[in-house]
Write an enzyme that holds these catalytic residues in place. Structure first.
Site, PDB file in Angstrom:
ATOM      1  N   LYS A 231       0.858  -1.192   0.000  1.00  0.00           N
ATOM      2  CA  LYS A 231       0.000   0.000   0.000  1.00  0.00           C
ATOM      3  C   LYS A 231       0.893   1.241   0.000  1.00  0.00           C
ATOM      4  CE  LYS A 231      -4.372   1.113   2.291  1.00  0.00           C
ATOM      5  NZ  LYS A 231      -5.133   0.915   3.513  1.00  0.00           N
TER       6      LYS A 231
HETATM    7  O1  G3P Z   1      -7.584   1.927   5.227  1.00  0.00           O
HETATM    8  C1  G3P Z   1      -7.945   3.146   4.694  1.00  0.00           C
HETATM    9  C2  G3P Z   1      -9.326   3.623   5.039  1.00  0.00           C
HETATM   10  O2  G3P Z   1     -10.243   2.606   4.901  1.00  0.00           O
HETATM   11  C3  G3P Z   1      -9.424   4.385   6.328  1.00  0.00           C
HETATM   12  O3  G3P Z   1     -10.747   4.554   6.769  1.00  0.00           O
HETATM   13  O4  G3P Z   1     -12.394   5.218   8.476  1.00  0.00           O
HETATM   14  O5  G3P Z   1      -9.987   5.859   8.789  1.00  0.00           O
HETATM   15  O6  G3P Z   1     -11.377   6.969   7.051  1.00  0.00           O
HETATM   16  P1  G3P Z   1     -11.155   5.712   7.825  1.00  0.00           P
END
Ligand code: G3P
Length: 217
Positions: A87
């Site tokens: 990633k």
């Molecule tokens: O892994 C990346 C993403 O899914 C993060 O989500 O909820 O932290 O905006 P969030």
């Protein structure tokens, strides 16, 4: 649409896996920190454990932001298991590194994508996945799913092979709308996936069937 779990929590990964609908896992440094995973060896070991639990792609994020650092880190992550997808953040050195990884047979997932232009760069660099952050776009007063729709349209028009992985999912409706928009993958917290199960008429209907079944016993 594939279902990935967006977590580093092993109990949740086990639960989703046992449901039989899990196709992969995505993690990020925040999710690793939340589980108390500390130190490079522990982080690498945690990724290995997830890879051994789930038969699918597992995204492991680099924390370097310069080209050489991203390459060195990505090579180590990719060596953990064949299902690891490196990633990489949507920055200039990240795009350059993704192209290098593509040329050297290492699959990447481009993270922190908030615009169609960034998604085009991911595809040009040969990323396996592009991760538009739906919930965080919603948080800023826009509609994150509209970005997914736009990327689907562009990738179709251009014949790009990069898979659209909707990330930053916050609720079951995000999953439904991403499926409708044509996302290839949705990575969600377990709670949002389990939320798809819920409907009061199902509960009411089941209670009635079980009650009536007593009459036939
Ligand atoms: O892994 C990346 C993403 O899914 C993060 O989500 O909820 O932290 O905006 P969030």
């Amino acid at each position: 649409m594939k279902f990935f779990l967006d977590t580093a929590n092993l109990a949740q990964i086990k639960e989703a896996n046992e449901l039989g609908i899990l196709d992969g896992v995505t993690t990020n440094p925040s999710l690793m920190a939340k589980e108390g995973v500390k130190g490079q060896a522990a982080v690498m070991n945690h990724y290995k454990t997830i890879c051994e639990m789930v038969n699918g792609d597992i995204s492991a994020e680099v924390i370097s932001t310069d080209f050489n650092g991203i390459i060195e880190e990505g090579k180590k992550l990719a060596a953990i298991h064949k299902n690891i997808v490196v990633k990489v953040p949507m920055i200039k050195d990240g795009v350059k590194a993704m192209k290098w990884f593509t040329d050297h047979g290492i699959r990447t997932n481009c993270t922190l994508v908030f615009s169609a232009g960034q998604a085009i760069l991911c595809a040009k660099a040969g990323a396996a996945y592009v991760s538009p952050f739906i919930g965080r776009i919603d948080d800023s007063g826009w509609d994150g799913v509209l970005l997914v729709e736009q990327i689907v349209k562009i990738y179709k028009a251009q014949g790009f092979k990069t898979q659209i992985l909707a990330a930053s999912i916050r609720n079951p409706n995000h999953i439904i709308r991403c499926a409708e928009a044509g996302a290839h993958v949705c990575t969600s917290p377990l709670e949002s996936i389990l939320g798809l199960l819920k409907h009061p008429l199902t509960d009411i209907g089941l209670a009635k069937f079980l009650e009536d079944a007593k009459k036939t016993a």
